[in-house]
Design a protein around this motif. Sequence first.
Motif, PDB file in Angstrom:
ATOM      1  N   LEU A   1      31.869 176.346 109.683  1.00 22.57           N
ATOM      2  CA  LEU A   1      33.291 176.173 109.364  1.00 22.57           C
ATOM      3  C   LEU A   1      34.172 176.999 110.286  1.00 22.57           C
ATOM      4  O   LEU A   1      35.265 176.554 110.671  1.00 22.57           O
ATOM      5  N   GLN A   2      33.731 178.188 110.643  1.00 21.78           N
ATOM      6  CA  GLN A   2      34.508 179.007 111.573  1.00 21.78           C
ATOM      7  C   GLN A   2      34.582 178.344 112.948  1.00 21.78           C
ATOM      8  O   GLN A   2      35.635 178.356 113.593  1.00 21.78           O
ATOM      9  N   GLN A   3      33.464 177.744 113.390  1.00 16.84           N
ATOM     10  CA  GLN A   3      33.483 177.047 114.674  1.00 16.84           C
ATOM     11  C   GLN A   3      34.415 175.832 114.623  1.00 16.84           C
ATOM     12  O   GLN A   3      35.172 175.575 115.569  1.00 16.84           O
ATOM     13  N   GLU A   4      34.359 175.074 113.530  1.00 23.95           N
ATOM     14  CA  GLU A   4      35.249 173.917 113.364  1.00 23.95           C
ATOM     15  C   GLU A   4      36.710 174.359 113.348  1.00 23.95           C
ATOM     16  O   GLU A   4      37.576 173.722 113.962  1.00 23.95           O
ATOM     17  N   ASN A   5      37.000 175.433 112.665  1.00 22.79           N
ATOM     18  CA  ASN A   5      38.359 175.971 112.615  1.00 22.79           C
ATOM     19  C   ASN A   5      38.830 176.372 114.012  1.00 22.79           C
ATOM     20  O   ASN A   5      39.986 176.116 114.391  1.00 22.79           O
ATOM     21  N   GLN A   6      37.956 176.982 114.802  1.00 19.39           N
ATOM     22  CA  GLN A   6      38.312 177.374 116.168  1.00 19.39           C
ATOM     23  C   GLN A   6      38.623 176.141 117.014  1.00 19.39           C
ATOM     24  O   GLN A   6      39.593 176.137 117.796  1.00 19.39           O
ATOM     25  N   ARG A   7      37.810 175.072 116.859  1.00 19.64           N
ATOM     26  CA  ARG A   7      38.094 173.832 117.612  1.00 19.64           C
ATOM     27  C   ARG A   7      39.448 173.244 117.216  1.00 19.64           C
ATOM     28  O   ARG A   7      40.208 172.757 118.064  1.00 19.64           O
ATOM     29  N   LEU A   8      39.782 173.256 115.923  1.00 17.71           N
ATOM     30  CA  LEU A   8      41.064 172.722 115.458  1.00 17.71           C
ATOM     31  C   LEU A   8      42.241 173.554 115.967  1.00 17.71           C
ATOM     32  O   LEU A   8      43.295 173.008 116.322  1.00 17.71           O
ATOM     33  N   VAL A   9      42.071 174.865 116.030  1.00 14.28           N
ATOM     34  CA  VAL A   9      43.134 175.729 116.556  1.00 14.28           C
ATOM     35  C   VAL A   9      43.363 175.420 118.030  1.00 14.28           C
ATOM     36  O   VAL A   9      44.519 175.331 118.499  1.00 14.28           O
TER      37      VAL A   9
END
Length: 179
Positions: free
Chosen positions: A128-136
Amino acid sequence: MKAMTSSAAIRTREDEATGTEPRTTRRRTVPPSHPVRLTTTPTGTARKRAAGTGTAVTRRAPARTVQAPARRPAPTAGRHAPTAGRHAPTAPRAPFALLVVGLLGGALVSLLLLNTVLAQQSFTRSELQQENQRLVERKQALQEDIARENSPEVLHAKARRLGMRDSGDRVVTDPRTGR
């Protein structure tokens, strides 16, 4: 030569030294479950006392204390036989041992499951942290595109393509004729 005496007669060193007949005293038998202790009084008289009873048999003995070996209680016929004067029967150890092993096994399995759940949550959190970083990063890229499209140069070029003119050329149009 020594004369044989009956079990009720006690022959002391004093009797042997003086050559007198042994004194007969009444002996009391002690149950085998009670340990026997020989103690000496200040006068040199030895007392044979059964633990837990108040009776004692006295005889002359040297001034020292002797500890007789403790006797084992006789085995009972069954596990739940009446025990007059003996310790209460002990509970069997196998169920207790199984209970302890079961509790330890259950605790071990619980810890294993807890550790597995925590590891799974850790992987999910990492994903989830990696997905959040991609969205940012995508949001920042889109904001840069919007900022570039709103720049004055891009807006001027788009206006020219649509047929608009710069405001520096003053042209008066007649609203009735449209020219």
